[in-house]
Design an enzyme around this catalytic site. Structure first.
Site, short mmCIF file in Angstrom:
data_model
loop_
_atom_site.label_atom_id
_atom_site.label_comp_id
_atom_site.label_asym_id
_atom_site.label_seq_id
_atom_site.Cartn_x
_atom_site.Cartn_y
_atom_site.Cartn_z
N THR A 91 -44.85 50.70 16.69
CA THR A 91 -43.84 50.09 16.92
C THR A 91 -43.38 50.66 15.93
O THR A 91 -43.64 51.34 14.42
CB THR A 91 -43.72 48.85 16.77
N ARG A 103 -48.76 10.31 -23.07
CA ARG A 103 -50.08 10.45 -23.24
C ARG A 103 -50.34 12.19 -22.80
O ARG A 103 -49.62 12.03 -21.95
CB ARG A 103 -51.08 9.56 -23.58
N ARG A 111 -70.04 38.89 -14.92
CA ARG A 111 -71.93 39.35 -14.86
C ARG A 111 -72.68 37.93 -14.95
O ARG A 111 -73.48 38.11 -14.60
CB ARG A 111 -71.87 39.99 -16.18
N TYR A 112 -71.20 36.75 -14.84
CA TYR A 112 -72.32 35.69 -14.48
C TYR A 112 -71.04 34.41 -15.40
O TYR A 112 -70.00 35.12 -15.37
CB TYR A 112 -73.43 35.52 -15.64
N ARG A 121 -39.11 40.25 18.63
CA ARG A 121 -40.51 38.73 17.91
C ARG A 121 -41.39 38.97 19.12
O ARG A 121 -42.35 38.37 19.10
CB ARG A 121 -39.46 37.47 18.45
N ASN A 130 -61.64 12.78 -26.74
CA ASN A 130 -60.77 11.46 -27.35
C ASN A 130 -59.76 12.80 -28.42
O ASN A 130 -61.20 13.42 -29.06
CB ASN A 130 -60.40 10.90 -28.06
N LYS A 158 -62.87 38.74 16.06
CA LYS A 158 -63.47 38.61 17.20
C LYS A 158 -63.85 39.88 17.81
O LYS A 158 -65.02 39.26 18.12
CB LYS A 158 -62.71 37.31 17.88
N HIS A 214 -64.08 27.90 -27.30
CA HIS A 214 -65.07 27.16 -26.94
C HIS A 214 -63.94 25.53 -25.66
O HIS A 214 -64.31 24.58 -25.71
CB HIS A 214 -66.48 26.11 -27.24
#
Length: 530
Positions: free
Chosen positions: A43, A526, A222-223, A73, A424, A146, A282
C-alpha cells in the site's frame, strides 16, 4: 498448549503483504521475497518505495478489487485481505470458501504501525493524533498472529534477517511463527497502551479506571537483587534523562542493583541548581554536596561517609571534568553517571576498566510530574513522582530564635537530600554538604543517633577532634512525634532544624528547641520514601 511443530515443518511464502511506516530494511526484505518467488502486495508509501527499488508490486486495491476509500481509512479492512490472512490451510471448508470468494492465501504479513508516539511527541494537535491511530495495521497484525500456524507476522525490522534466512531453507518454521506471533501481540498491546495513556492525559485523568503500561526489554540481566533471582531491564520510552536514556561509555555490564542505585543517585543530584555530587550506596545517599565546582562538591560529599562511599554510585549534575574524575577514581566506584563528560575526563576513567561511565545527555527536572510504581502481590501501587519542593518563603519559623541566612541555605539543602533518603530519615548538613545521614530506621530517634555516630567516625577518618555534626543543621523527612528525636539531634550538635510539622505534640517539640536555644522551621510538606 499444543506442541510446537518440528523446525523441519516449513511454511513457504508465496504471497506477502507489506505495509510499514518504518522502512528500515524494507528493500532488502522485498528483494529476498521476490528472489524466492513471492508475490508482493503493498500500500501507499511502502508500495512506492518497493517500486522505486525496481520490484514488482501489486497494490492492495488491485488485489482486492476494492478501492481505498474514506481518505485511506479503509483499504485493508476487506475480506480479500483478512480472509487471505485468517484462512486455515488445513481445513477443507476454508479452502472451498476462499476459492469460492476469490480469496488468495497470504503467507506473510509485514506491518509496523502509524507513528502515533512520534506524532504526540511532536506536539501535534488532537486531530493529527487521532489520524495517526492505526486501525487496519493492528487488525492485520492480530489476524496473522492468530493464524500463526500458517502465516508469518513481522512487526520490526530486526526480524527481517531471520525471515530472509528462513526463505533460503524453504520457509518459516512453526517455532519462528509462534515467537513472531507473541511479539506481534506485545507490539499491538504497547501501541494501544500508548493511545490509552494519551487519551487519559487529554482527559485529565492521572489514574484512569484501567491503567495500561508497557515496556520494551532493554536487556536480560545476569540476576536480580540476589543471584538466585532472575531479572531484566525494560524501558518505557519516557524521555526523562536517566539510566534508561544513558549511553554506557565504558565498563562491564550493569547489574540490577547498579541500575537501581544509579537511578536513585541521578534523581537525587537533579535536585540542585549549583554544581552537585551525590554518592549512593544501596539506594541511599551516603554523601551529598553543592559547591562552586564538581571537584569541591566531590571532596565535601566524600567527607560525610568515606567508608560507605567505597563501591558506591556517583552522580553529578554537570559535565564531568578531568580533575573531578581523577579524584573519584582514587576510590573503588561502581558507576559514575553524568549528563556529559569531556575527553580528558573520559581518558582518566578509561584506566579503570571495570568502572561504568553513563552519560545521560541531560539532567531530569526534579519537579516534573510523572507516575511511579511499586508491585504488590496481585497488583501494584501507582503515585505521582515526588516533585514537591519548598523554598524560603514556604518556611514557618516556630521557635524564638530564627535561623541565620547561612543556616537557611543549609536547611533547604538538607531537606532536598532528605527527599531521597529512605524513611525514617534524618540528615545533618553544614556549608552545603551532608555531614551525617541516618536512613531507613523504624524509629526517628535511631536515625538521628546513627547519623551522629557515623559523623563521629567520619571525623576520626578526617583527623578532626569533634563530630562533623557539631554546628550543623538537621532535616527530618517527617515530623518528630515526640521531643526525644529532636533532643537526639540537639545532642549531636545541630543548631537549626527543618521538619514538616503536623504532630499533635508539635508544641512539646518546639518547647524542647527553645530550651536548647536552637532554631526550627516547619515546611508543611513531608517526604516519606519507602
Amino acid at each position: 498448549m499444543t506442541a510446537l511443530s518440528s523446525t523441519s515443518d516449513r511454511q513457504p511464502i508465496r504471497r506477502a503483504l507489506l505495509s510499514v511506516s518504518d522502512k528500515s530494511g524494507l528493500i532488502e526484505l522485498g528483494r529476498a521475497l521476490a528472489a524466492h518467488g513471492a508475490q508482493l502486495i503493498s500500500t501507499g508509501g511502502t508500495a512506492r518505495a518497493l517500486r522505486e527499488a525496481g520490484l514488482a508490486v501489486t497494490d492492495v486495491s488491485e488485489h482486492t478489487g476494492f478501492p481505498e476509500i474514506l481518505d485511506g481509512r479503509v483499504k485493508t479492512l476487506v475480506p480479500q485481505i483478512h480472509g487471505g490472512i485468517l484462512g486455515r490451510r488445513d481445513l477443507a471448508d476454508h479452502a472451498v470458501q476462499m476459492e469460492e470468494h476469490g480469496i488468495a492465501p497470504i503467507d506473510l504479513v509485514c506491518v509496523n504501525l502509524y507513528p502515533f508516539a512520534a506524532t504526540v511527541a511532536s506536539g501535534a494537535g488532537w486531530d493529527d493524533c487521532i489520524e495517526n491511530i492505526d486501525i487496519g495495521g493492528p487488525a492485520m497484525i492480530r489476524a496473522a498472529a492468530k493464524n500463526h500456524d500458517h502465516v508469518a507476522i513481522l512487526t520490526a525490522p530486526d526480524q527481517y534477517a531471520a525471515l530472509t534466512a528462513a526463505l533460503a531453507e524453504g520457509g518459516t518454521t512453526a517455532d519462528q511463527r509462534r515467537h513472531w506471533a507473541a511479539a506481534a501481540y506485545a507490539h499491538t498491546a504497547a501501541y494501544d497502551s500508548m493511545i490509552a495513556g494519551w487519551f487519559a492525559r487529554q482527559l485529565g485523568e492521572t489514574f484512569p479506571p484501567v491503567l495500561t503500561i508497557s515496556g520494551a526489554r532493554r536487556e536480560v540481566l545476569r540476576y536480580g537483587e540476589n543471584p538466585h533471582q532472575e531479572a531484566a531491564f525494560y524501558v518505557t520510552g519516557e524521555a526523562r534523562p536517566g539510566v534508561a536514556t544513558a549511553r554506557q561509555m565504558q565498563g562491564k555490564a550493569l547489574s540490577y542493583n547498579n541500575l537501581n542505585d544509579t537511578d536513585a543517585a541521578f534523581e537525587a543530584v537533579a535536585e540542585f541548581e549549583r554544581p552537585a555530587v551525590v554518592i549512593v550506596k544501596h539506594a541511599n545517599p551516603c554523601g551529598a554536596a553543592v559547591a562552586d565546582s564538581l571537584e569541591a562538591a566531590w571532596t565535601a560529599a566524600l567527607r560525610c561517609d568515606p567508608v560507605s562511599a567505597f563501591g558506591g554510585i556517583v552522580a553529578v549534575n554537570r559535565p564531568l571534568d578531568a580533575a573531578t574524575a581523577a579524584l573519584i577514581s582514587e576510590i573503588f566506584t561502581e558507576v559514575i553517571v553524568a549528563p556529559e563528560a569531556d575527553d580528558a575526563a573520559r581518558e582518566v576513567l578509561a584506566r579503570k576498566k571495570n568502572l561504568r561511565l553513563l552519560l545521560t545527555g541531560g539532567v531530569p527536572d526534579a519537579t516534573a510530574s510523572g507516575l511511579t510504581f511499586k508491585s504488590l502481590a496481585g497488583g501494584f501501587l501507582s503515585q505521582t513522582r515526588d516533585g514537591g519542593r519548598v523554598g524560603e518563603a514556604d518556611l514557618k519559623v516556630v521557635t524564638q530564635r530564627r535561623p541565620t541566612e547561612a543556616e537557611l541555605r543549609d536547611l533547604l539543602f538538607a531537606f532536598r537530600v532528605a527527599k531521597h533518603v529512605k524513611s525514617n530519615a534524618v540528615i545533618y548538613a553544614k556549608d552545603g554538604a551532608t555531614v551525617g545521614i541516618g536512613a531507613g530506621q523504624m524509629s526517628r530517634v535511631d536515625s538521628a543517633r546513627i547519623a551522629a555516630r557515623k559523623s563521629e567516625d567520619a571525623a576520626g577518618i578526617a583527623g578532626e577532634s569533634q563530630a562533623l555534626t557539631v554546628g550543623s543543621v538537621a532535616a527530618s523527612d517527617a515530623f518528630f512525634p515526640f521531643a526525644d528525636g529532636l533532643e537526639s539531634v540537639i545532642a549531636a550538635g545541630a543548631v537549626a532544624v527543618i521538619q514538616p510539622g503536623g504532630s499533635i505534640r508539635d508544641q512539646e517539640v518546639i518547647d524542647a528547641a527553645d530550651r536548647a536555644g536552637i532554631a526550627m522551621v516547619f515546611t508543611g510538606m513531608r517526604h516519606f520514601r519507602h
